[in-house]
Enzyme design. Sequence first.
Site, PDB file in Angstrom:
ATOM      1  N   PRO A 291       4.643  -6.556   4.335  1.00 38.52           N
ATOM      2  CA  PRO A 291       5.225  -7.769   3.753  1.00 38.52           C
ATOM      3  C   PRO A 291       6.749  -7.829   3.814  1.00 38.52           C
ATOM      4  CG  PRO A 291       4.675  -6.250   2.003  1.00 38.52           C
ATOM      5  CD  PRO A 291       4.217  -5.602   3.279  1.00 38.52           C
ATOM      6  N   ASP A 356       4.387   0.797  11.413  1.00 31.42           N
ATOM      7  CA  ASP A 356       3.736   1.182  10.159  1.00 31.42           C
ATOM      8  C   ASP A 356       2.379   0.487  10.150  1.00 31.42           C
ATOM      9  OD1 ASP A 356       2.973   1.856   7.624  1.00 31.42           O
ATOM     10  OD2 ASP A 356       4.559   0.775   6.588  1.00 31.42           O
ATOM     11  N   CYS A 409       0.462   4.492   5.300  1.00 30.98           N
ATOM     12  CA  CYS A 409       0.408   4.777   3.869  1.00 30.98           C
ATOM     13  C   CYS A 409      -0.961   5.365   3.540  1.00 30.98           C
ATOM     14  CB  CYS A 409       0.663   3.512   3.056  1.00 30.98           C
ATOM     15  SG  CYS A 409       0.911   3.892   1.302  1.00 30.98           S
TER      16      CYS A 409
END
Length: 472
Positions: A291, A356, A409
């Site tokens: 985001p 990512d 993550c």
Amino acid sequence: MSEQSQRPRRPAKPYRRPQKDPVRILAFDALRAVDERDAYANLVLPPLLRKAREKGGFDARDAALATELVYGTLRRQGTYDAVIAACVDRPLREVDPPVLDVLSLGVHQLLGTRIPTHAAVSASVELARVVLGDGRAKFVNAVLRRVAQNDLDGWIEKVAPPYDEDAEDHLAVVHSHPRWVVSALWDSLGGGRAGIEELLAADNERPEVTLVARPGRATTEELLSEDAAVPGRWSPYAVRLAEGGEPGAVRAVHEGRAGVQDEGSQLVALALANAPLDGPDATWLDGCAGPGGKAALLAALAAQRGAALLAAEKQPHRAGLVAKALQGNPGPYQVVTADGTRPPWRAGSFDRVLMDVPCTGLGALRRRPEARWRRRPEDLDTFGPLQRALLRTALDSVRVGGVVGYATCSPHLAETRAVLADVLKQRPDTELVDARPLLPGVPALGEGPDVQLWPHLHGTDAMYLALIRRTG
């Protein structure tokens, strides 16, 4: 007429309307949204709290209690389910979900807070009367009175298998994680019982709010002037709000000059930005930018060097969030809606590339406790091919001498080292860069060259980072 028949009958007790408790009703509404809409509590709860405050009579203490009830219940849901299952006469799947939510809230108050037993039971029964009706409130009352017969340790002794008989199942019940997640985290962490217990316990702790001062736009000194603000542990741009607090009330955050960003996420961006290059350093890419937290930090760092950032995001609404995060950045940048597996840019266009990748999110269970119950092992079959494709794109997109950062993550080995090994064995034109020196002062980074951060060791989300240089 008998003597008994002549006795006057006791008058029936007048019906007492249930007492509405705004805090517990709000907590129940949040749990129902999580269950029914697969919503995330961190997205559902703030607007509910804001609406309650606007109505009046809902103060900061009420908000704190509602937040604790929601997150505490979600974090310990697995443990509480095992306790409830021992107190009902039917399989848990046959208990209506709204009833189970009321029971879970009650169990958390009994076993996970300092609320007195009688208050926890009576408040939960009143909630049941309001949201479920009097009939099912009696069921709630009976179950919670059984739960109240033991404290948390006593119940764990009853419902968790002994560690020596089934270590993973024991840890799953005690620390409220699905068994497959316990197994995956243990494999990634390595070591004995102490380490995995510390990690699982850290997943159930409420994380501090961490801010990032975007370079050239805000300073840590400005953020440290906020109440209860303390410096970050590792990132020079991090400031922690040690007593929680409302980030939106911080002027620099409201103006977009600072943001909310976990320190592990900051470290990933900083390591890529500081990795040594051969040749120019003018064009950077964030290939999965939504985001926008890492993109905003990278854009600020790039601006200080006269470099430009291209932030790409496949989902249009997330691309909009990236654009909002980057708004006001002093240096050149561009946000595009693009699929990273079919990039619109030319190969070899960038000096630095961050990828990512989408993942199971098992490294952020402190922030999204409900995610542990939604994810399934088969999700890895979906993410794996995408992660490999995105890493291949990143390696194609960077020029010779440039550096790629592959980040997730999630500490799951299937999403970290397995992806890296599979892609790099087909890319003889690459070499791994030791990421550890690029995280100065951060301890317990392992044998390298890649880096895995941990909540219990570093106070961050469990971010993974591998740095790869294109060599020819």
